[in-house]
Design an enzyme around this catalytic site. Structure first.
Site, PDB file in Angstrom:
ATOM      1  N   ARG A 160       2.179  -9.028  -6.643  1.00 39.28           N
ATOM      2  CA  ARG A 160       1.700  -9.782  -5.493  1.00 39.28           C
ATOM      3  C   ARG A 160       0.423  -9.097  -5.016  1.00 39.28           C
ATOM      4  NH1 ARG A 160       3.075 -14.438  -4.803  1.00 39.28           N
ATOM      5  NH2 ARG A 160       2.877 -14.395  -2.538  1.00 39.28           N
ATOM      6  N   TYR A 210       6.596   0.304  -6.790  1.00 42.72           N
ATOM      7  CA  TYR A 210       6.170   0.387  -5.397  1.00 42.72           C
ATOM      8  C   TYR A 210       6.429   1.805  -4.905  1.00 42.72           C
ATOM      9  CZ  TYR A 210       5.060  -0.528  -0.658  1.00 42.72           C
ATOM     10  OH  TYR A 210       4.434  -0.474   0.558  1.00 42.72           O
ATOM     11  N   ARG A 246      15.023  -1.098   1.971  1.00 39.79           N
ATOM     12  CA  ARG A 246      13.970  -0.299   2.622  1.00 39.79           C
ATOM     13  C   ARG A 246      14.075  -0.399   4.143  1.00 39.79           C
ATOM     14  NH1 ARG A 246       8.931   0.840   0.177  1.00 39.79           N
ATOM     15  NH2 ARG A 246       7.810   0.224   2.039  1.00 39.79           N
ATOM     16  N   ARG A 297      20.080  -0.890  12.855  1.00 35.75           N
ATOM     17  CA  ARG A 297      20.585   0.157  13.753  1.00 35.75           C
ATOM     18  C   ARG A 297      21.321  -0.447  14.938  1.00 35.75           C
ATOM     19  NH1 ARG A 297      14.913   2.419  13.766  1.00 35.75           N
ATOM     20  NH2 ARG A 297      14.738   3.516  11.789  1.00 35.75           N
ATOM     21  N   ASP A 357       5.362   4.832  -1.903  1.00 31.49           N
ATOM     22  CA  ASP A 357       4.643   5.232  -0.696  1.00 31.49           C
ATOM     23  C   ASP A 357       3.721   6.410  -1.019  1.00 31.49           C
ATOM     24  OD1 ASP A 357       5.431   3.435   1.269  1.00 31.49           O
ATOM     25  OD2 ASP A 357       7.309   4.491   1.648  1.00 31.49           O
ATOM     26  N   ARG A 406       1.555 -10.829   8.768  1.00 33.44           N
ATOM     27  CA  ARG A 406       1.451  -9.940   9.935  1.00 33.44           C
ATOM     28  C   ARG A 406       0.002  -9.783  10.377  1.00 33.44           C
ATOM     29  NH1 ARG A 406       3.531  -4.376   6.809  1.00 33.44           N
ATOM     30  NH2 ARG A 406       2.371  -4.784   4.922  1.00 33.44           N
ATOM     31  N   GLU A 466      -2.919 -10.679   7.465  1.00 32.53           N
ATOM     32  CA  GLU A 466      -2.515 -10.422   6.084  1.00 32.53           C
ATOM     33  C   GLU A 466      -1.799 -11.634   5.492  1.00 32.53           C
ATOM     34  OE1 GLU A 466      -0.452  -6.634   5.527  1.00 32.53           O
ATOM     35  OE2 GLU A 466       0.731  -7.546   3.934  1.00 32.53           O
TER      36      GLU A 466
HETATM   37  P1  FAD Z   1      -4.177   3.514  -5.680  1.00 28.97           P
HETATM   38  O1  FAD Z   1      -4.366   3.970  -4.291  1.00 28.97           O
HETATM   39  O2  FAD Z   1      -4.094   2.075  -5.939  1.00 28.97           O
HETATM   40  O3  FAD Z   1      -5.383   4.115  -6.559  1.00 28.97           O
HETATM   41  C1  FAD Z   1      -5.641   3.694  -7.887  1.00 28.97           C
HETATM   42  C2  FAD Z   1      -7.140   3.691  -8.097  1.00 28.97           C
HETATM   43  O4  FAD Z   1      -7.413   3.476  -9.491  1.00 28.97           O
HETATM   44  C3  FAD Z   1      -7.864   2.585  -7.341  1.00 28.97           C
HETATM   45  O5  FAD Z   1      -8.842   3.145  -6.485  1.00 28.97           O
HETATM   46  C4  FAD Z   1      -8.488   1.729  -8.440  1.00 28.97           C
HETATM   47  O6  FAD Z   1      -9.767   1.224  -8.097  1.00 28.97           O
HETATM   48  C5  FAD Z   1      -8.599   2.730  -9.582  1.00 28.97           C
HETATM   49  N1  FAD Z   1      -8.660   2.090 -10.897  1.00 28.97           N
HETATM   50  C6  FAD Z   1      -7.792   1.175 -11.402  1.00 28.97           C
HETATM   51  N2  FAD Z   1      -8.196   0.800 -12.640  1.00 28.97           N
HETATM   52  C7  FAD Z   1      -9.330   1.492 -12.907  1.00 28.97           C
HETATM   53  C8  FAD Z   1     -10.215   1.538 -14.021  1.00 28.97           C
HETATM   54  N3  FAD Z   1     -10.022   0.763 -15.090  1.00 28.97           N
HETATM   55  N4  FAD Z   1     -11.284   2.362 -13.980  1.00 28.97           N
HETATM   56  C9  FAD Z   1     -11.515   3.115 -12.876  1.00 28.97           C
HETATM   57  N5  FAD Z   1     -10.707   3.116 -11.780  1.00 28.97           N
HETATM   58  C10 FAD Z   1      -9.634   2.330 -11.817  1.00 28.97           C
HETATM   59  N6  FAD Z   1       2.297   3.912   1.785  1.00 28.97           N
HETATM   60  C11 FAD Z   1       2.694   4.696   2.808  1.00 28.97           C
HETATM   61  O7  FAD Z   1       3.097   5.854   2.582  1.00 28.97           O
HETATM   62  N7  FAD Z   1       2.620   4.247   4.113  1.00 28.97           N
HETATM   63  C12 FAD Z   1       2.185   3.003   4.422  1.00 28.97           C
HETATM   64  O8  FAD Z   1       2.153   2.621   5.601  1.00 28.97           O
HETATM   65  C13 FAD Z   1       1.780   2.143   3.346  1.00 28.97           C
HETATM   66  N8  FAD Z   1       1.334   0.903   3.613  1.00 28.97           N
HETATM   67  C14 FAD Z   1       0.978   0.095   2.580  1.00 28.97           C
HETATM   68  C15 FAD Z   1       0.531  -1.188   2.872  1.00 28.97           C
HETATM   69  C16 FAD Z   1       0.158  -2.029   1.857  1.00 28.97           C
HETATM   70  C17 FAD Z   1      -0.345  -3.401   2.174  1.00 28.97           C
HETATM   71  C18 FAD Z   1       0.278  -1.594   0.492  1.00 28.97           C
HETATM   72  C19 FAD Z   1      -0.041  -2.511  -0.644  1.00 28.97           C
HETATM   73  C20 FAD Z   1       0.691  -0.313   0.207  1.00 28.97           C
HETATM   74  C21 FAD Z   1       1.053   0.560   1.224  1.00 28.97           C
HETATM   75  N9  FAD Z   1       1.454   1.858   0.966  1.00 28.97           N
HETATM   76  C22 FAD Z   1       1.853   2.663   2.006  1.00 28.97           C
HETATM   77  C23 FAD Z   1       1.465   2.416  -0.417  1.00 28.97           C
HETATM   78  C24 FAD Z   1       0.140   3.150  -0.796  1.00 28.97           C
HETATM   79  O9  FAD Z   1      -0.926   2.223  -0.771  1.00 28.97           O
HETATM   80  C25 FAD Z   1       0.299   3.785  -2.183  1.00 28.97           C
HETATM   81  O10 FAD Z   1       1.366   4.695  -2.178  1.00 28.97           O
HETATM   82  C26 FAD Z   1      -0.949   4.539  -2.689  1.00 28.97           C
HETATM   83  O11 FAD Z   1      -2.123   3.788  -2.546  1.00 28.97           O
HETATM   84  C27 FAD Z   1      -0.748   4.891  -4.155  1.00 28.97           C
HETATM   85  O12 FAD Z   1      -1.798   5.695  -4.639  1.00 28.97           O
HETATM   86  P2  FAD Z   1      -2.216   5.611  -6.170  1.00 28.97           P
HETATM   87  O13 FAD Z   1      -3.174   6.711  -6.407  1.00 28.97           O
HETATM   88  O14 FAD Z   1      -1.018   5.542  -7.026  1.00 28.97           O
HETATM   89  O15 FAD Z   1      -2.901   4.177  -6.333  1.00 28.97           O
HETATM   90  N1  UDP Z   2      11.085  -7.699   5.855  1.00 25.05           N
HETATM   91  C1  UDP Z   2      11.461  -8.841   6.528  1.00 25.05           C
HETATM   92  N2  UDP Z   2      11.034  -9.036   7.810  1.00 25.05           N
HETATM   93  C2  UDP Z   2      10.220  -8.149   8.437  1.00 25.05           C
HETATM   94  C3  UDP Z   2       9.850  -6.982   7.758  1.00 25.05           C
HETATM   95  C4  UDP Z   2      10.290  -6.792   6.454  1.00 25.05           C
HETATM   96  O1  UDP Z   2      12.163  -9.675   5.968  1.00 25.05           O
HETATM   97  O2  UDP Z   2       9.867  -8.394   9.601  1.00 25.05           O
HETATM   98  C5  UDP Z   2      11.579  -7.503   4.464  1.00 25.05           C
HETATM   99  C6  UDP Z   2      10.620  -8.076   3.419  1.00 25.05           C
HETATM  100  O3  UDP Z   2      11.385  -8.607   2.357  1.00 25.05           O
HETATM  101  C7  UDP Z   2       9.868  -6.841   2.941  1.00 25.05           C
HETATM  102  C8  UDP Z   2      10.952  -5.758   3.020  1.00 25.05           C
HETATM  103  O4  UDP Z   2      11.733  -6.118   4.164  1.00 25.05           O
HETATM  104  O5  UDP Z   2       9.383  -7.002   1.624  1.00 25.05           O
HETATM  105  C9  UDP Z   2      10.423  -4.336   3.161  1.00 25.05           C
HETATM  106  O6  UDP Z   2       9.658  -4.278   4.364  1.00 25.05           O
HETATM  107  P1  UDP Z   2       8.513  -3.185   4.576  1.00 25.05           P
HETATM  108  O7  UDP Z   2       8.036  -3.269   5.967  1.00 25.05           O
HETATM  109  O8  UDP Z   2       9.009  -1.875   4.065  1.00 25.05           O
HETATM  110  O9  UDP Z   2       7.393  -3.748   3.613  1.00 25.05           O
HETATM  111  P2  UDP Z   2       5.903  -3.218   3.370  1.00 25.05           P
HETATM  112  O10 UDP Z   2       5.522  -2.258   4.448  1.00 25.05           O
HETATM  113  O11 UDP Z   2       5.996  -2.592   2.048  1.00 25.05           O
HETATM  114  O12 UDP Z   2       5.087  -4.448   3.389  1.00 25.05           O
END
Ligand code: FAD
Ligand code: UDP
Length: 381
Positions: free
Chosen positions: A257, A359, A179, A183, A361, A288, A311
């Site tokens: 996780r 996982y 991911r 560069r 986005d 972070r 976090e």
């Molecule tokens: P979710 O957003 O998880 O929605 C699922 C919903 O189902 C939840 O609201 C939950 O409450 C509900 N649910 C579950 N079980 C039940 C039940 N039994 N009854 C009723 N409701 C229920 N993506 C990006 O593109 N850019 C980013 O910068 C980015 N940053 C991220 C950072 C973090 C820390 C994480 C963890 C993810 C990140 N993502 C990012 C990914 C992004 O969060 C997901 O792509 C997106 O939330 C997925 O949408 P979803 O609808 O599949 O799931």
């Molecule tokens: N990673 C790392 N150092 C950093 C940033 C990312 O080792 O400073 C690694 C780590 O294993 C992470 C992966 O690269 O799980 C993907 O990073 P990304 O930023 O895409 O993770 P996310 O935004 O999903 O937390």
């Protein structure tokens, strides 16, 4: 409550997957759809809200930056929001010094205290890689060393990855690291997609617009498993919760996780000068720090205060929010069994990151939702 008397469709989960499907059903099929979520807000993990005191947009579950090269997805979302010009850049702290991430010519030159040209840096790192090269890399560590050599790996990847996954990188799949690009120029943009930005009024407002349709009824704080028995077999369910929970964990609990997020108000204008600062060393307990002010430079925000989020990563129990699928071999085999069973649930579509144990986005989830609507819902109408 006999749900199916009123609704033909039930969407479980108001994240991007569920909300986009609901909008399509309501708009394109002109059918009534009930959307439930067990949380007290819609938007899933992408949810954000405006802090009234400071006008800062707070991303409740950690920073979410929208990026995509998929024009259909960008055009679709652009019907509900404008995006600002934010471009994501990430920095990382290693041994009291700040470096740019992902690893680029600036990171390499600062780390080795050199003044390499792109070609010189490439040759230098190539030599480093050669010293510890593995022919067919089988895990994250081997793959990362093949990409950047041992020293850069130890500094910027090893500690961070170990913290994030609580697993030695030797036991993690190689694809996690792909991911992150490497560069040999000074481009320190985190994403390389054609479109990038943040919804100007935040994700909360964006979801409000997606879901505000006369055919959509939203019920928050409603758990699917509390109402499941009341459903008759003819209602079509779009389920975006965890797939193992749906089958009552009959093959075991899939590994995830989770993250703990500690929010803090700090009485300064600018805490760290950027939106995300990674902490590369394993000894620093958090992975972070997010500072939300930097996501909306176009907004008037408080000068005397900023909001930061630290976090921390740890293993998820069944009552925690699952964030990152761990995907060990055992998880993969278990998921294959759930997937096979899900195919027999004729009136249920499993989707989103929890339903697919993947996982994903935001743009990938939206694209999948648009396709599922076209190929599995609209077509059967
Ligand atoms: P979710 O957003 O998880 O929605 C699922 C919903 O189902 C939840 O609201 C939950 O409450 C509900 N649910 C579950 N079980 C039940 C039940 N039994 N009854 C009723 N409701 C229920 N993506 C990006 O593109 N850019 C980013 O910068 C980015 N940053 C991220 C950072 C973090 C820390 C994480 C963890 C993810 C990140 N993502 C990012 C990914 C992004 O969060 C997901 O792509 C997106 O939330 C997925 O949408 P979803 O609808 O599949 O799931
Ligand atoms: N990673 C790392 N150092 C950093 C940033 C990312 O080792 O400073 C690694 C780590 O294993 C992470 C992966 O690269 O799980 C993907 O990073 P990304 O930023 O895409 O993770 P996310 O935004 O999903 O937390």
């Amino acid at each position: 409550m006999k749900l199916d008397l009123e609704y033909k469709y039930l969407v479980v989960g108001a994240g991007f997957f569920g909300s986009v499907i609901a909008e399509r059903i309501a708009n394109k099929l002109n059918e009534k759809v009930l959307v439930i979520d067990k949380r007290s807000h819609f938007g899933g993990n992408s949810y954000s809200y405006k802090d009234e005191k400071t006008n800062i947009e707070i991303h409740k579950y950690g920073s979410h930056i929208f990026h995509t090269s998929n024009k259909e997805v960008w055009d679709y979302l652009s019907r509900f929001t404008k995006f600002n010009d934010y471009r994501h850049r990430v920095y990382t702290v290693y041994k009291d010094r700040v470096y740019t991430m992902p690893i680029n010519l600036d990171t390499i030159n600062s780390f080795y205290q050199k003044n390499f040209s792109p070609e010189e840096a490439f040759e230098y790192v190539k030599k480093e890689i050669k010293e510890n090269y593995t022919e067919s890399p089988k895990n994250l560590e081997e793959k990362a060393i093949n990409l950047i050599g041992k020293d850069l790996y130890k500094a910027f990847i090893y500690g961070y990855t170990k913290k994030q996954w609580a697993t030695d990188p030797k036991n993690l799949p190689a694809n996690i690291i792909t991911r992150l690009p490497v560069r040999y120029n000074y481009n320190n943009r985190y994403f390389k997609d054609k479109y990038e930005g943040l919804p100007v009024d935040g994700y909360g407002k964006l979801f409000e617009k997606i879901l505000s349709h006369k055919n959509i009824v939203l019920k928050l704080e409603t758990d699917f498993f509390d109402i499941k028995e009341e459903l008759s077999s003819c209602i079509k369910v779009i389920y975006t919760g965890p797939i193992d929970r749906y089958f009552n964990y009959r093959y075991g609990v899939l590994g995830w996780r989770t993250i703990d997020l500690d929010i803090e108000r700090v009485p300064v204008d600018d805490y760290q000068g950027t939106s995300v600062m990674n902490y590369a060393e394993a000894e620093v307990p958090f992975t972070r720090i997010h500072e939300f002010k930097h996501y909306h430079p176009e907004r008037e925000q408080a000068k005397h205060e900023t909001v930061i989020l630290k976090e921390y990563s740890r293993a998820a129990g069944t009552n925690d929010d699952p964030y990152y699928p761990i995907n060990t071999q055992n998880d993969k085999e278990m998921y294959a069994k759930y997937l096979a069973d899900s195919k027999n649930e004729k009136n249920v579509i499993f989707g989103g990151r929890l339903g697919l144990y993947k996982y994903l986005d935001m743009h990938q989830v939206i694209s999948m939702a648009l396709n599922v609507f076209k190929k599995q819902i609209a077509i059967q109408k």
